[in-house]
Design an enzyme around this catalytic site. Sequence first.
Site, PDB file in Angstrom:
ATOM      1  CB  SER A 137      41.019  37.971  34.086  1.00  0.00           C
ATOM      2  OG  SER A 137      40.677  37.829  32.141  1.00  0.00           O
ATOM      3  CD  GLN A 138      39.563  38.904  40.690  1.00  0.00           C
ATOM      4  OE1 GLN A 138      38.526  37.641  40.246  1.00  0.00           O
ATOM      5  NE2 GLN A 138      40.069  38.819  41.623  1.00  0.00           N
TER       6      GLN A 138
END
Length: 291
Positions: A137-138
Amino acid sequence: MRPERLTRDALRAAGATAILLVLAAAPGCSTAAENPPPAGSKANAAEPPASAKVEKGDAADAKAGQGKEKTWTPPTFTARQRERDRMVETIKNYGCTDKAVLAAMAAVPRHQFVPMKVSSLAYGDGPLPTAHGQTISQPYMVAEMTRLLRVKPGDRVLEIGTGSGYQAAVLTHFTTEVYTIEIIKSLAETAAKRLKRLGYDPVKVRHGDGHFGWPEHAPFDAIIGTAVAGKVPPALIEQLKVGGRMVIPIGPRYGIQRLMLVEKDAPGLVRQRSIMLVQFVPMLHEDPTEK
């Protein structure tokens, strides 16, 4: 609520696109009724398989560490610290001011949890492709989901979707009772080995179907899902402690989904609130690599 705007974050290396509705940032990272900022897509995975000690099925010891916070200090890393600090500044720009979350994000070496071929991008503002069609994920999304859980020392946390082990490592900065489940066996084994090598010893990794949770270690003070389900799995609601919080994406397997905050006020009394629109990889019932 401020106007919404649509953005597109291309995962070119993975051949996929993450689409999100971004809401205006609110102080503190955002809270449930809170108009949160942008999100990223998520997920799993890591490097090629490696042997590691991974708990299977019902073989877990239900009493291991129950209700106790072990004396343990997270490992420290100096390599690429300036890049981590810049990453934290970016997370702050989204509106996140939670000092404990920011400190954890500054401490965990994200470059150790991504494939070598994208290591140079480890501290960028976006998700990255890993293995078996999964993503990490970011950084902002990891920070925001962690913040929403409100984990305290001694809390028991369950993660659905171990992937590379990055989210689990971040959680150890809040509690030593971290349990994580991964459906893809090679990812579970690799993550367990990586976490051990890096010194994140408290994390317990299990290969299995996250839809059923980890009943041997329930109830959990917090549950985090890093893959999308069509609805909140009943077993996870059952295993969430009264007063507990769950953060999980809900929606179609491919398309726009909602990051949901689930709060259990009493047995049979559960509240769900939509936090933001996101796109995560699917929560699977079986290991696609074993077909």
